[in-house]
Design a protein around this motif. Sequence first.
Motif, PDB file in Angstrom:
ATOM      1  N   GLY A 193       0.814  -1.212   0.000  1.00 23.90           N
ATOM      2  CA  GLY A 193       0.000   0.000   0.000  1.00 23.90           C
ATOM      3  C   GLY A 193       0.846   1.260   0.000  1.00 23.90           C
ATOM      4  N   GLY A 194       2.135   1.110   0.287  1.00 23.26           N
ATOM      5  CA  GLY A 194       3.043   2.242   0.263  1.00 23.26           C
ATOM      6  C   GLY A 194       2.827   3.205   1.416  1.00 23.26           C
ATOM      7  N   LEU A 195       3.233   4.450   1.205  1.00 21.79           N
ATOM      8  CA  LEU A 195       3.174   5.462   2.262  1.00 21.79           C
ATOM      9  C   LEU A 195       1.783   6.078   2.436  1.00 21.79           C
ATOM     10  CD1 LEU A 195       6.504   7.383   1.562  1.00 21.79           C
ATOM     11  CD2 LEU A 195       6.048   5.768   3.417  1.00 21.79           C
ATOM     12  N   ARG A 196       0.950   5.972   1.406  1.00 22.66           N
ATOM     13  CA  ARG A 196      -0.381   6.600   1.447  1.00 22.66           C
ATOM     14  C   ARG A 196      -0.267   8.089   1.791  1.00 22.66           C
ATOM     15  NH1 ARG A 196      -3.606   1.941   4.927  1.00 22.66           N
ATOM     16  NH2 ARG A 196      -3.817   0.413   3.261  1.00 22.66           N
ATOM     17  N   ASN A 197       0.576   8.771   1.069  1.00 25.84           N
ATOM     18  CA  ASN A 197       0.827  10.180   1.365  1.00 25.84           C
ATOM     19  C   ASN A 197       0.452  11.114   0.219  1.00 25.84           C
ATOM     20  OD1 ASN A 197       2.874   9.233  -0.308  1.00 25.84           O
ATOM     21  ND2 ASN A 197       4.447  10.516   0.617  1.00 25.84           N
ATOM     22  N   LEU A 198      -0.160  10.575  -0.852  1.00 25.85           N
ATOM     23  CA  LEU A 198      -0.577  11.404  -1.982  1.00 25.85           C
ATOM     24  C   LEU A 198      -2.079  11.660  -1.888  1.00 25.85           C
ATOM     25  CD1 LEU A 198       1.452   9.718  -4.869  1.00 25.85           C
ATOM     26  CD2 LEU A 198       2.128  11.621  -3.369  1.00 25.85           C
ATOM     27  N   GLY A 199      -2.466  12.905  -2.065  1.00 22.10           N
ATOM     28  CA  GLY A 199      -3.857  13.317  -1.857  1.00 22.10           C
ATOM     29  C   GLY A 199      -4.843  12.657  -2.804  1.00 22.10           C
ATOM     30  N   PHE A 200      -6.116  12.880  -2.515  1.00 24.19           N
ATOM     31  CA  PHE A 200      -7.202  12.264  -3.273  1.00 24.19           C
ATOM     32  C   PHE A 200      -7.276  12.820  -4.695  1.00 24.19           C
ATOM     33  CE2 PHE A 200      -8.660  12.209   1.222  1.00 24.19           C
ATOM     34  CZ  PHE A 200      -8.672  10.836   1.395  1.00 24.19           C
ATOM     35  N   ALA A 201      -7.429  11.908  -5.663  1.00 26.79           N
ATOM     36  CA  ALA A 201      -7.580  12.279  -7.066  1.00 26.79           C
ATOM     37  C   ALA A 201      -8.954  12.916  -7.287  1.00 26.79           C
ATOM     38  CB  ALA A 201      -7.418  11.040  -7.943  1.00 26.79           C
ATOM     39  N   PRO A 202      -9.152  13.608  -8.433  1.00 24.13           N
ATOM     40  CA  PRO A 202     -10.432  14.275  -8.689  1.00 24.13           C
ATOM     41  C   PRO A 202     -11.653  13.373  -8.555  1.00 24.13           C
ATOM     42  CG  PRO A 202      -8.807  15.050 -10.249  1.00 24.13           C
ATOM     43  CD  PRO A 202      -8.144  13.942  -9.459  1.00 24.13           C
ATOM     44  N   SER A 203     -11.582  12.137  -9.079  1.00 17.66           N
ATOM     45  CA  SER A 203     -12.737  11.242  -8.976  1.00 17.66           C
ATOM     46  C   SER A 203     -13.002  10.859  -7.526  1.00 17.66           C
ATOM     47  CB  SER A 203     -12.513   9.981  -9.819  1.00 17.66           C
ATOM     48  OG  SER A 203     -11.363   9.280  -9.385  1.00 17.66           O
ATOM     49  N   GLN A 204     -11.938  10.689  -6.745  1.00 18.91           N
ATOM     50  CA  GLN A 204     -12.104  10.377  -5.319  1.00 18.91           C
ATOM     51  C   GLN A 204     -12.712  11.562  -4.575  1.00 18.91           C
ATOM     52  OE1 GLN A 204      -7.921   9.337  -4.684  1.00 18.91           O
ATOM     53  NE2 GLN A 204      -8.553   7.254  -4.157  1.00 18.91           N
TER      54      GLN A 204
END
Length: 238
Positions: free
Chosen positions: A215-226
């Motif tokens: 799952g990695g760091l999970r440090n990138l923000g939500f994409a437009p669809s999200q």
Amino acid sequence: MKKTLLMITGTLLCVSCTTNPPQQKPVLPEEPANNRPVVPVTFVFTTNHLAATPFDNLAQMRKEVSILNKYYLDDQGNKIFNFKLNRYISYQDFSKLHCELDNEINQPRPISIGAIPASVNVCFPKRTARKEVIIFIYDAYSKNLEFDDVTSRTFRNNGKPFILLDWHRLNYNIQAGSIHEMGHAFGLKHVCAPNATKTTPTNIMASAECKLGSGGLRNLGFAPSQLQTILSSYKQYS
């Protein structure tokens, strides 16, 4: 690293491993922070594990709210909500409620997923604020890892969402636990991060469940669809 399960009224959702086509980015209100959509957060400390006790205090709960406000962002670094501390219920006060929930979590056995929403609704029959999200801080257990398990879970619960957050994941520890679960609370599924390692920058909702990488760091923000899903879910909640 443990998997995070997304639950809606006790029903397991399938993990999404597809990438949606680019969509027009939802427009967030260009208003001062105190005018962003408000999400009241209630923390309920349900474990008396000795190592967890130092976190069972109001100052820590305020810190957890600050973490949500700092890291719950879109992919341009814009804040989405104004998270506010609604209530804090210590373990001492929770134990006085004599809820069945106390017998279903923090026990040396896997929890019964299907029974949790009903127990929460009995224990907390009325929400004290509109759009409230309740975070139950607990001690996860599994047969393989016993109480070293850190699995956290989210239930949307017919528009009255709540989260079971393992206490090890406080302080933004272990793959942005509270941020990831709050994504589930507002309707998001897991996404795949092919070939990611534990140190790879990934989307907040990345998961190892796809069997394509960590799952990695999970440090990138939500994409437009999200972001669109998050805002839509917020509007639907009472």
